[in-house]
Design an enzyme around this catalytic site. Structure first.
Site, PDB file in Angstrom:
ATOM      1  N   LYS A   1      27.539  29.946  71.492  1.00 43.34           N
ATOM      2  CA  LYS A   1      26.174  30.380  71.131  1.00 43.34           C
ATOM      3  C   LYS A   1      25.454  29.306  70.304  1.00 43.34           C
ATOM      4  CE  LYS A   1      22.540  32.527  69.950  1.00 43.34           C
ATOM      5  NZ  LYS A   1      21.441  32.822  70.857  1.00 43.34           N
TER       6      LYS A   1
ATOM      7  N   CYS B   1      16.235  30.930  65.529  1.00 43.35           N
ATOM      8  CA  CYS B   1      17.437  30.471  66.236  1.00 43.35           C
ATOM      9  C   CYS B   1      17.540  28.946  66.298  1.00 43.35           C
ATOM     10  CB  CYS B   1      17.440  31.034  67.657  1.00 43.35           C
ATOM     11  SG  CYS B   1      17.623  32.813  67.679  1.00 43.35           S
TER      12      CYS B   1
END
Ligand SMILES: NC(=O)c1ccc[n+]([C@@H]2O[C@H](COP(=O)([O-])OP(=O)(O)OC[C@H]3O[C@@H](n4cnc5c(N)ncnc54)[C@H](O)[C@@H]3O)[C@@H](O)[C@H]2O)c1
Length: 406
Positions: free
Chosen positions: A201, A255
């Site tokens: 991720k 993010c």
């Protein structure tokens, strides 16, 4: 019953999607106002298709609460910021939510961490906390990490169509939880170990950050020597194995501008490229500031209040302003005592900064230089209104003559 902890940009759509697909869902958040609003049908942010999904989930019996539920399956979607000084992940929200879950959960419950975490977080912080509480991992609690990939603006579609990763200690439990996500996810779901899920991720977002940094560096080089970066990227991308991204005024959001720092914080001696990319992307608001200065000089404009920044969100067509390039630019301006620049964003309804206009035409009337920081559809549909301004277009959406680019 699934208890989803944290009803923000990730937890809320996920909870609604599970409920829509027929699961019994309780969404828990410690923000009482948020829970009250959700019960009344008021959503905390704009997102295409979210209202309809909310309605379907309510029809299927989803409930919202500030209480943590006694059940067998938990999904944690709480924030995972980094510590500004050390660049390391701050696990406090995850640990606090975990402890609240441990207070009430069934024996053998699965605790799925959806929050993005740095590689090793589960081993470093989560396991020791569970053990400290006297639970046996693998018997009393099953641990999983199912990071989320959806992008604001296209969340509902991507929840159904993005492939997913599930990291689990126990592959059988991983497969069981995969079955749960398959209730709504139509794409591939890979089951792997927790470390690989954590790392993949963070690597995905770091890959994007590095690629954006390359485009941004090209923009600076081209600007220096009067070359058209967009034309150069367009041509270079005709090569069958080249795919350069578009430059922009910086990288924001929760993010891409955050996750690479986890690797820098944990592996400072090994992250030269990643750190450089972060620095390049963080330098873009300063580059925009320099471009504004050039345009002010060229047109002999001395009053900063004649400059208007269009867009406060960190990307187009959303209202999320976290870490946005415009906020970063305003911080730079503040350091240089450049107070009074006007700001407008059609999606950001609440007042986030000083001198924020609520009306687009009033905003335009007050300024001479318009800086397009975000390529919202709204501005694309109103290009005819801005032609009389000196326009600095950092998103390459204007095609008319005389527009300044990055
Ligand atoms: N926003 C995105 O686009 C995105 C995309 C992929 C992954 N992620 C990751 O998902 C995670 C969540 O991000 P987000 O954008 O949804 O955050 P957010 O700030 O929008 O939402 C988090 C919610 O958690 C609640 N919360 C925090 N601690 C809690 C606790 N102990 N108990 C109950 N509620 C609690 C907060 O009140 C808030 O409503 C982060 O790790 C993020 O990196 C985000």
């Amino acid at each position: 019953m699934i208890n989803i902890i944290g009803l923000g940009y990730i937890g809320l759509p996920t909870a609604l999607m599970f409920a829509k697909s027929g699961e019994v869902v309780v969404g828990t958040d410690y923000n009482t106002d948020l829970v009250n609003s959700l019960e009344k049908g008021i959503l905390p942010f704009e997102e295409e298709g979210l209202e309809e999904l909310h309605q379907k989930a309510l029809n299927n019996g989803i409930t919202f609460s500030t209480e943590y539920q006694k059940t067998h399956t938990y999904i944690l979607a709480v924030p995972t910021p980094y510590i500004k000084e050390s660049k390391k992940l701050d696990p406090k929200y995850v640990i606090s939510a975990l402890n609240s879950v441990l207070d009430v959960c069934d024996k053998g419950a699965s605790v799925i961490i959806e929050s993005t975490v740095s590689p090793g977080t589960v081993d470093k912080y989560v396991r020791p906390e569970i053990e400290r509480r006297g639970y046996v991992i693998g018997e009393d609690i099953h641990l999983l990490h199912a990071p989320e990939r959806i992008i604001p603006g296209n969340m509902i579609y991507e929840l159904e169509h993005n492939s997913r990763t599930i990291g689990a200690d126990n592959i059988e439990i991983g497969e069981k939880i995969k079955g749960l996500y398959l209730n709504f996810c139509k794409a591939d779901i890979v089951v792997t170990d927790i470390r690989s899920a954590e790392m993949s991720k963070v690597v995905e977002n770091t890959f994007r950050d590095i690629n954006i940094a390359f485009a941004n560096e090209l923009a600076k080089i081209c600007q220096m020597d009067n070359m058209d970066v967009y034309e150069i990227i367009r041509i270079a991308n005709m090569h069958p194995r080249v795919n350069i991204m578009q430059p922009g005024p910086g990288v924001g959001g929760h993010c891409i501008s955050v996750d690479p720092w986890f690797l820098v914080g944990d592996y400072p001696d090994l992250t030269n490229l990643i750190l450089t990319a972060r620095k390049i992307n963080d330098s873009m608001p300063k580059h925009v500031l320099g471009r504004i200065r050039d345009i002010m000089r060229e047109h002999n404009i001395k009053d900063i209040s004649k400059v208007g920044l269009y867009g406060l969100a960190y990307k187009e067509d959303v209202d999320d302003t976290r870490e946005s390039p415009t906020l970063q630019l305003l911080e730079r301006m503040d350091e240089h005592l450049a107070f009074g620049v006007k700001v407008f964003d059609p999606h950001v309804k609440n007042s986030v900064v000083d001198y924020q206009s609520a009306n687009f035409e009033e905003f335009l009337n007050e300024i001479e230089i318009l800086v397009i920081m975000v390529g919202h559809n709204h501005i694309k549909e109103n290009l005819n209104l801005i032609k009389s301004k000196h326009v600095l277009d950092t998103k390459n959406i204007c095609t008319f003559e005389g527009v300044y680019k990055l």
